[in-house]
Design a protein around this motif. Structure first.
Motif, mmCIF file in Angstrom:
data_model
loop_
_atom_site.group_PDB
_atom_site.id
_atom_site.type_symbol
_atom_site.label_atom_id
_atom_site.label_comp_id
_atom_site.label_asym_id
_atom_site.label_seq_id
_atom_site.Cartn_x
_atom_site.Cartn_y
_atom_site.Cartn_z
ATOM 1 N N SER A 1 28.308 11.264 -34.813
ATOM 2 C CA SER A 1 28.990 11.311 -33.519
ATOM 3 C C SER A 1 29.019 12.756 -33.047
ATOM 4 N N THR A 2 29.344 12.934 -31.780
ATOM 5 C CA THR A 2 29.295 14.257 -31.167
ATOM 6 C C THR A 2 30.491 14.452 -30.252
ATOM 7 N N ARG A 3 31.060 15.645 -30.285
ATOM 8 C CA ARG A 3 32.151 15.985 -29.363
ATOM 9 C C ARG A 3 31.725 17.191 -28.541
ATOM 10 N N LEU A 4 31.695 17.029 -27.228
ATOM 11 C CA LEU A 4 31.325 18.125 -26.338
ATOM 12 C C LEU A 4 32.487 19.103 -26.209
ATOM 13 N N ILE A 5 32.222 20.375 -26.469
ATOM 14 C CA ILE A 5 33.244 21.410 -26.312
ATOM 15 C C ILE A 5 33.119 22.081 -24.948
ATOM 16 N N ASN A 6 31.883 22.414 -24.588
ATOM 17 C CA ASN A 6 31.704 23.157 -23.345
ATOM 18 C C ASN A 6 30.267 23.003 -22.839
ATOM 19 N N LYS A 7 30.132 23.076 -21.531
ATOM 20 C CA LYS A 7 28.823 23.064 -20.877
ATOM 21 C C LYS A 7 28.934 24.053 -19.732
ATOM 22 N N GLU A 8 28.148 25.138 -19.786
ATOM 23 C CA GLU A 8 28.338 26.208 -18.815
ATOM 24 C C GLU A 8 27.024 26.928 -18.529
ATOM 25 N N ILE A 9 27.013 27.663 -17.440
ATOM 26 C CA ILE A 9 25.878 28.496 -17.071
ATOM 27 C C ILE A 9 26.241 29.933 -17.425
ATOM 28 N N VAL A 10 25.389 30.598 -18.187
ATOM 29 C CA VAL A 10 25.698 31.937 -18.690
ATOM 30 C C VAL A 10 24.525 32.881 -18.445
ATOM 31 N N THR A 11 24.813 34.169 -18.512
ATOM 32 C CA THR A 11 23.749 35.166 -18.430
ATOM 33 C C THR A 11 23.065 35.283 -19.794
ATOM 34 N N ALA A 12 21.803 35.684 -19.784
ATOM 35 C CA ALA A 12 21.019 35.754 -21.017
ATOM 36 C C ALA A 12 21.253 37.078 -21.745
ATOM 37 N N ARG A 13 21.083 37.023 -23.064
ATOM 38 C CA ARG A 13 21.148 38.212 -23.913
ATOM 39 C C ARG A 13 19.726 38.730 -24.167
ATOM 40 N N PRO A 14 19.597 39.959 -24.671
ATOM 41 C CA PRO A 14 18.255 40.547 -24.839
ATOM 42 C C PRO A 14 17.274 39.689 -25.626
ATOM 43 N N ASP A 15 17.702 39.078 -26.750
ATOM 44 C CA ASP A 15 16.760 38.263 -27.529
ATOM 45 C C ASP A 15 16.334 37.024 -26.753
ATOM 46 N N GLU A 16 17.218 36.561 -25.855
ATOM 47 C CA GLU A 16 16.901 35.391 -25.033
ATOM 48 C C GLU A 16 15.925 35.753 -23.917
ATOM 49 N N TRP A 17 16.101 36.939 -23.308
ATOM 50 C CA TRP A 17 15.118 37.389 -22.315
ATOM 51 C C TRP A 17 13.727 37.411 -22.938
ATOM 52 N N GLU A 18 13.674 38.005 -24.139
ATOM 53 C CA GLU A 18 12.374 38.177 -24.794
ATOM 54 C C GLU A 18 11.735 36.835 -25.132
ATOM 55 N N PHE A 19 12.523 35.926 -25.737
ATOM 56 C CA PHE A 19 11.961 34.654 -26.177
ATOM 57 C C PHE A 19 11.488 33.804 -25.004
ATOM 58 N N PHE A 20 12.308 33.717 -23.968
ATOM 59 C CA PHE A 20 11.963 32.854 -22.831
ATOM 60 C C PHE A 20 11.080 33.554 -21.797
ATOM 61 N N GLY A 21 10.863 34.863 -21.925
ATOM 62 C CA GLY A 21 10.093 35.605 -20.931
ATOM 63 C C GLY A 21 10.840 35.668 -19.610
ATOM 64 N N MET A 22 12.158 35.924 -19.669
ATOM 65 C CA MET A 22 13.011 35.901 -18.484
ATOM 66 C C MET A 22 13.256 37.290 -17.932
ATOM 67 N N GLU A 23 13.769 37.316 -16.704
ATOM 68 C CA GLU A 23 14.305 38.541 -16.135
ATOM 69 C C GLU A 23 15.770 38.666 -16.555
ATOM 70 N N GLU A 24 16.280 39.894 -16.530
ATOM 71 C CA GLU A 24 17.662 40.119 -16.960
ATOM 72 C C GLU A 24 18.663 39.337 -16.105
ATOM 73 N N SER A 25 18.310 39.072 -14.875
ATOM 74 C CA SER A 25 19.237 38.378 -13.974
ATOM 75 C C SER A 25 19.166 36.853 -14.106
ATOM 76 N N ASP A 26 18.209 36.342 -14.876
ATOM 77 C CA ASP A 26 18.057 34.894 -15.023
ATOM 78 C C ASP A 26 19.206 34.299 -15.832
ATOM 79 N N LEU A 27 19.442 32.998 -15.621
ATOM 80 C CA LEU A 27 20.580 32.318 -16.238
ATOM 81 C C LEU A 27 20.134 31.290 -17.267
ATOM 82 N N LEU A 28 21.071 30.938 -18.148
ATOM 83 C CA LEU A 28 20.836 29.927 -19.180
ATOM 84 C C LEU A 28 21.876 28.829 -19.062
ATOM 85 N N LEU A 29 21.489 27.628 -19.464
ATOM 86 C CA LEU A 29 22.433 26.531 -19.637
ATOM 87 C C LEU A 29 22.858 26.521 -21.101
#
Length: 239
Positions: free
Chosen positions: A101-129
């Motif tokens: 079973s699963t309990r949802l704690i949170n679902k939000e839109i956040v700014t990316a961190r440096p390792d996330e920019w690198e992995f996804f090939g994003m710009e610093e201003s891009d967002l993540l779910l």
């Protein structure tokens, strides 16, 4: 001539282990205190402590600061770092005879961190779910799951209810993408924060295995980053 008599701590170890295996002390139950066991066996608390420590090291017991010593739940196993993707948590639960079973704690839109920019090939201003959930087996929390996906690629997921839904299934149904491999996996041990301890029903500071996994899809394209906090006494990772 050395005595062949069984050491006292070993007798205590064997008795408690047998009681756990026979169901006298079921998973997550509290065993008698050191003082109570010391009186029961007419031995010093040092002797009792050695037996308890050996049982903890063997994965039968876990000490929770300020609460006592408890029987570990049977641990499920999951392989990582061995090529390919591991089975899903739902599959592991079913194979082990548990109800996932699963309990949802949170679902939000956040700014990316440096390792996330690198992995996804994003710009610093891009967002993540960011999807934050607690995964459970027979209602017992096993780990906290944090999944990060590029918002522009997964914005339609914001309307979905993740409390009882397979994220992998949704990704396949909605986008035709499946997690197939890891680019890399990082593993470290951390202590549970007060917030995380409350969500996982453990004591503050209890050891957690913190795993960061960078997942690729069937086309070897970045799919998601998972940041999971596993309760070590309930879940075992084969690294």
């Amino acid at each position: 001539m050395p005595s062949q008599e069984q050491p006292l701590y070993q007798r205590i170890y064997d008795d408690i282990k047998a009681a756990i295996n026979d169901g006298v002390y079921p998973p997550e139950s509290k065993i008698p205190t050191e003082a109570e066991l010391s009186e029961l066996y007419s031995v010093s608390r040092i002797t009792v402590r050695r037996a308890i420590e050996d049982l903890s090291n063997a994965g039968y017991l876990i000490k929770r600061r300020g609460l006592g010593t408890f029987v570990c739940a049977p641990r499920m196993r999951r392989s990582v770092l061995r090529g390919g993707m591991p089975r899903s948590f739902t599959e592991i639960c079913h194979a082990a005879g548990y109800r996932p079973s699963t309990r949802l704690i949170n679902k939000e839109i956040v700014t990316a961190r440096p390792d996330e920019w690198e992995f996804f090939g994003m710009e610093e201003s891009d967002l993540l779910l960011h999807i934050q959930r607690v995964r459970m087996a027979d209602e017992l929390p096993i780990f906290e799951e944090n999944v990060f996906l590029p918002y522009e690629d997964a914005k339609t997921l914001t309307s979905k209810d993740f409390s009882g839904t397979s994220l992998f299934q949704l990704l396949e149904e909605m986008y035709g993408r499946q997690p197939k491999n890891y680019q890399r996996v990082l593993v470290q041990s951390v202590g549970a924060s007060s917030t995380r301890a409350g969500a996982l029903q453990i004591s503050v500071g209890e050891p957690l295995l913190y795993v960061t996994a960078y997942a690729l899809d069937q086309y070897d394209k970045p799919l998601y980053i998972g940041r999971q906090y596993y309760v070590g006494s309930r879940y075992m990772l084969d690294l």
